[in-house]
Scaffold this motif. Sequence first.
Motif, PDB file in Angstrom:
ATOM      1  N   SER A 279      11.677 -52.631 -14.303  1.00  0.00           N
ATOM      2  CA  SER A 279      11.584 -50.947 -14.762  1.00  0.00           C
ATOM      3  C   SER A 279      11.992 -50.114 -14.308  1.00  0.00           C
ATOM      4  O   SER A 279      11.099 -50.115 -12.743  1.00  0.00           O
ATOM      5  CB  SER A 279      10.531 -51.057 -15.850  1.00  0.00           C
ATOM      6  OG  SER A 279      10.441 -49.652 -16.425  1.00  0.00           O
ATOM      7  N   PRO A 280      12.928 -48.963 -14.006  1.00  0.00           N
ATOM      8  CA  PRO A 280      12.990 -47.802 -13.447  1.00  0.00           C
ATOM      9  C   PRO A 280      12.160 -47.112 -13.865  1.00  0.00           C
ATOM     10  O   PRO A 280      11.892 -45.784 -12.856  1.00  0.00           O
ATOM     11  CB  PRO A 280      14.035 -46.854 -14.452  1.00  0.00           C
ATOM     12  CG  PRO A 280      14.852 -47.612 -15.531  1.00  0.00           C
ATOM     13  CD  PRO A 280      14.092 -49.266 -15.367  1.00  0.00           C
ATOM     14  N   PHE A 281      10.852 -46.804 -14.523  1.00  0.00           N
ATOM     15  CA  PHE A 281       9.689 -46.265 -14.768  1.00  0.00           C
ATOM     16  C   PHE A 281       8.882 -46.546 -14.311  1.00  0.00           C
ATOM     17  O   PHE A 281       8.244 -47.421 -14.198  1.00  0.00           O
ATOM     18  CB  PHE A 281       9.666 -46.470 -15.930  1.00  0.00           C
ATOM     19  CG  PHE A 281      10.409 -45.932 -17.373  1.00  0.00           C
ATOM     20  CD1 PHE A 281      11.106 -44.671 -17.245  1.00  0.00           C
ATOM     21  CD2 PHE A 281      10.310 -46.799 -18.630  1.00  0.00           C
ATOM     22  CE1 PHE A 281      12.283 -44.339 -18.033  1.00  0.00           C
ATOM     23  CE2 PHE A 281      11.750 -46.220 -19.200  1.00  0.00           C
ATOM     24  CZ  PHE A 281      12.136 -44.958 -19.689  1.00  0.00           C
ATOM     25  N   LYS A 282       8.454 -46.248 -13.128  1.00  0.00           N
ATOM     26  CA  LYS A 282       7.220 -46.497 -12.568  1.00  0.00           C
ATOM     27  C   LYS A 282       5.975 -45.594 -13.232  1.00  0.00           C
ATOM     28  O   LYS A 282       4.852 -46.265 -12.192  1.00  0.00           O
ATOM     29  CB  LYS A 282       7.729 -45.444 -10.628  1.00  0.00           C
ATOM     30  CG  LYS A 282       8.650 -46.041 -10.250  1.00  0.00           C
ATOM     31  CD  LYS A 282       9.312 -47.961  -9.924  1.00  0.00           C
ATOM     32  CE  LYS A 282      10.535 -47.874  -9.397  1.00  0.00           C
ATOM     33  NZ  LYS A 282      11.035 -49.539  -9.381  1.00  0.00           N
ATOM     34  N   THR A 283       5.929 -44.543 -13.437  1.00  0.00           N
ATOM     35  CA  THR A 283       4.694 -44.038 -13.802  1.00  0.00           C
ATOM     36  C   THR A 283       5.173 -43.891 -15.001  1.00  0.00           C
ATOM     37  O   THR A 283       6.305 -43.948 -15.923  1.00  0.00           O
ATOM     38  CB  THR A 283       4.291 -42.898 -13.337  1.00  0.00           C
ATOM     39  OG1 THR A 283       5.714 -41.024 -13.216  1.00  0.00           O
ATOM     40  CG2 THR A 283       4.840 -43.692 -11.699  1.00  0.00           C
TER      41      THR A 283
ATOM     42  N   ALA B 205       4.674 -40.964 -16.342  1.00  0.00           N
ATOM     43  CA  ALA B 205       5.321 -39.418 -16.588  1.00  0.00           C
ATOM     44  C   ALA B 205       6.661 -40.083 -16.164  1.00  0.00           C
ATOM     45  O   ALA B 205       7.492 -38.957 -17.050  1.00  0.00           O
ATOM     46  CB  ALA B 205       4.795 -38.698 -15.580  1.00  0.00           C
ATOM     47  N   ASP B 206       6.918 -40.330 -15.720  1.00  0.00           N
ATOM     48  CA  ASP B 206       8.593 -41.484 -16.007  1.00  0.00           C
ATOM     49  C   ASP B 206       8.952 -41.328 -17.382  1.00  0.00           C
ATOM     50  O   ASP B 206      10.070 -40.291 -17.467  1.00  0.00           O
ATOM     51  CB  ASP B 206       8.508 -42.400 -15.142  1.00  0.00           C
ATOM     52  CG  ASP B 206       8.576 -42.087 -13.366  1.00  0.00           C
ATOM     53  OD1 ASP B 206       8.287 -40.481 -12.902  1.00  0.00           O
ATOM     54  OD2 ASP B 206       8.339 -42.498 -11.958  1.00  0.00           O
ATOM     55  N   MET B 207       8.167 -42.498 -17.947  1.00  0.00           N
ATOM     56  CA  MET B 207       8.554 -42.416 -19.086  1.00  0.00           C
ATOM     57  C   MET B 207       8.793 -41.066 -20.013  1.00  0.00           C
ATOM     58  O   MET B 207       9.844 -40.720 -20.915  1.00  0.00           O
ATOM     59  CB  MET B 207       8.001 -43.274 -20.230  1.00  0.00           C
ATOM     60  CG  MET B 207       8.230 -43.777 -20.686  1.00  0.00           C
ATOM     61  SD  MET B 207       7.688 -43.289 -22.167  1.00  0.00           S
ATOM     62  CE  MET B 207       6.428 -43.582 -22.469  1.00  0.00           C
TER      63      MET B 207
ATOM     64  N   ALA C 264       8.836 -38.221 -19.200  1.00  0.00           N
ATOM     65  CA  ALA C 264      10.327 -37.319 -18.786  1.00  0.00           C
ATOM     66  C   ALA C 264      11.113 -37.534 -19.613  1.00  0.00           C
ATOM     67  O   ALA C 264      12.039 -36.949 -19.872  1.00  0.00           O
ATOM     68  CB  ALA C 264      10.086 -36.900 -17.374  1.00  0.00           C
ATOM     69  N   GLN C 265      11.725 -38.843 -19.582  1.00  0.00           N
ATOM     70  CA  GLN C 265      12.857 -39.530 -20.123  1.00  0.00           C
ATOM     71  C   GLN C 265      12.821 -39.291 -21.448  1.00  0.00           C
ATOM     72  O   GLN C 265      14.306 -38.514 -22.199  1.00  0.00           O
ATOM     73  CB  GLN C 265      13.739 -40.655 -20.243  1.00  0.00           C
ATOM     74  CG  GLN C 265      14.700 -41.507 -20.410  1.00  0.00           C
ATOM     75  CD  GLN C 265      14.744 -42.380 -19.967  1.00  0.00           C
ATOM     76  OE1 GLN C 265      15.280 -42.472 -18.436  1.00  0.00           O
ATOM     77  NE2 GLN C 265      15.232 -43.310 -20.616  1.00  0.00           N
TER      78      GLN C 265
ATOM     79  N   LEU D  85       1.938 -49.398 -16.984  1.00  0.00           N
ATOM     80  CA  LEU D  85       1.945 -47.759 -16.604  1.00  0.00           C
ATOM     81  C   LEU D  85       0.430 -47.150 -16.824  1.00  0.00           C
ATOM     82  O   LEU D  85       0.385 -46.733 -16.042  1.00  0.00           O
ATOM     83  CB  LEU D  85       2.890 -47.483 -17.869  1.00  0.00           C
ATOM     84  CG  LEU D  85       4.393 -48.263 -17.470  1.00  0.00           C
ATOM     85  CD1 LEU D  85       5.562 -46.863 -18.377  1.00  0.00           C
ATOM     86  CD2 LEU D  85       5.455 -47.261 -16.100  1.00  0.00           C
TER      87      LEU D  85
ATOM     88  N   THR E  92      -2.638 -39.074 -17.157  1.00  0.00           N
ATOM     89  CA  THR E  92      -1.528 -38.031 -17.437  1.00  0.00           C
ATOM     90  C   THR E  92      -1.626 -37.693 -19.202  1.00  0.00           C
ATOM     91  O   THR E  92      -0.924 -36.222 -19.265  1.00  0.00           O
ATOM     92  CB  THR E  92      -0.030 -39.019 -17.894  1.00  0.00           C
ATOM     93  OG1 THR E  92      -0.326 -39.426 -16.415  1.00  0.00           O
ATOM     94  CG2 THR E  92       0.781 -38.123 -17.556  1.00  0.00           C
TER      95      THR E  92
END
Length: 322
Positions: free
Chosen positions: A134-138, A140-142, A144-145, A221, A241
Motif C-alpha cells: 500500500s502507498p499508505f505507510k502511516t 497520517a498518510d491515509m 491526509a489523502q 497502520l 495520531t
Amino acid sequence: MGKWLGMCAVVAAAVLTSGAASAQSGFPSKPVHIYVPYSAGGAVDILARTLGEVVSKQWGQGVVIENRPGAGGVVASQALAGSAPDGHTLIVVASGHATNPFLYEKLPYDTFKDFTPITLLASSPNILLVKADSPFKTLADMIAQARAKPGSLAFGHAGNGTSTHLAGELLKGLAKIDINAIPYKGGVPAINDLLGGQIPMSFNNGPESVGQLQAGAVRALAVTTASRASFLPDVPSMAETVPGYDTEVWWGLLGPAGMPADLVEKLAHDFVAALNTDQMKARLTKLGASPIGSTPQQFDQKIHADYEKWGPIIKAAGMKAE
C-alpha cells in the motif's frame, strides 16, 4: 484496553484471594454448558473451549461448549436468559452485547436486567490493515489523502454494528474525514478483498489479523487501543495520531439473572484462576489478545460504559443490524 490491563494483576489477586470457599457447596453438580454466540473456530469459540478445558480440570466436572450462532449473539443470549440461575449454563459474549440494543429494533431480553456479569475475560485491539504494498505507510498518510479527496477511500469491516465497523466510524468522527464503510459477512472476507485489491484498507480484530501480519501479506497502520498492543509493539496506536481515540473488542462471561452472590463469586474466582494459567496465557497470545479477569462489578460497569459510549455513534451513523 490499557486501563483494564493495568488493573488486571490487582483485580486477579483480589478475586483469587476472596472468599470462594463460601460459595454454594457441591457446584458444579453436573456438566456446565457454555454458550458461544458464534460459529466454531473463531476467537470466541477458541477462548471458550480453552477456558472450558482449564476449569473442567479445576472442578473435576465436564464443560460443554455449545455454538449457537445467529443475529449477532442475540440467539444465544436469549437462550441463556431463559435458563436456570444455578451456574450450570453460562455464555461468553463479545463487546457487541453492549451495542445490540441500538442495532435491533426489539431484543427478546433486557441487556442489563436479564443477565449476571461474572468477569471480563480478555480484550484485543482492532487493527487498521492495508496491503503490504500500500502507498499508505502511516495512518497520517491515509488521513491526509482522505482529507484531500473526501469520499475517495473505503474501509472494510465485519458487518454493520460490529466492533470493526464502530472503530471506523470513531475514526471518521475524531479525525474529521469522509471514508466509506463497506460491510462484509465477517472479518475474513474483508481481508480477502483487501488482499485482492478491492478495498484499500480494512479494520479487523487481532485474532483474524495475526496470521496475515506474520505472513507479510498485510501491514498494520495502527491499533485501536489508546496504547500500543503487547503483541505488536512496533505498531502505533490510533491515539498517537488521533488524540482521544480508544476502542477494542472484549469478551466476557455472563450468567442468567438471579444467580446467588456466593455462586457468582465462586465462578469469578475460578475463571480468573483459569485466565492466569500458562495454557490460557499462551492461547490468548496466539489470538492477539490479553487476559483481564475483572470483578463482576467491573464487568457490569464496562458493559454500561460501552452502551453509553457507542449509542450516540450508532444512532448518528444510522446503523442497523444486517
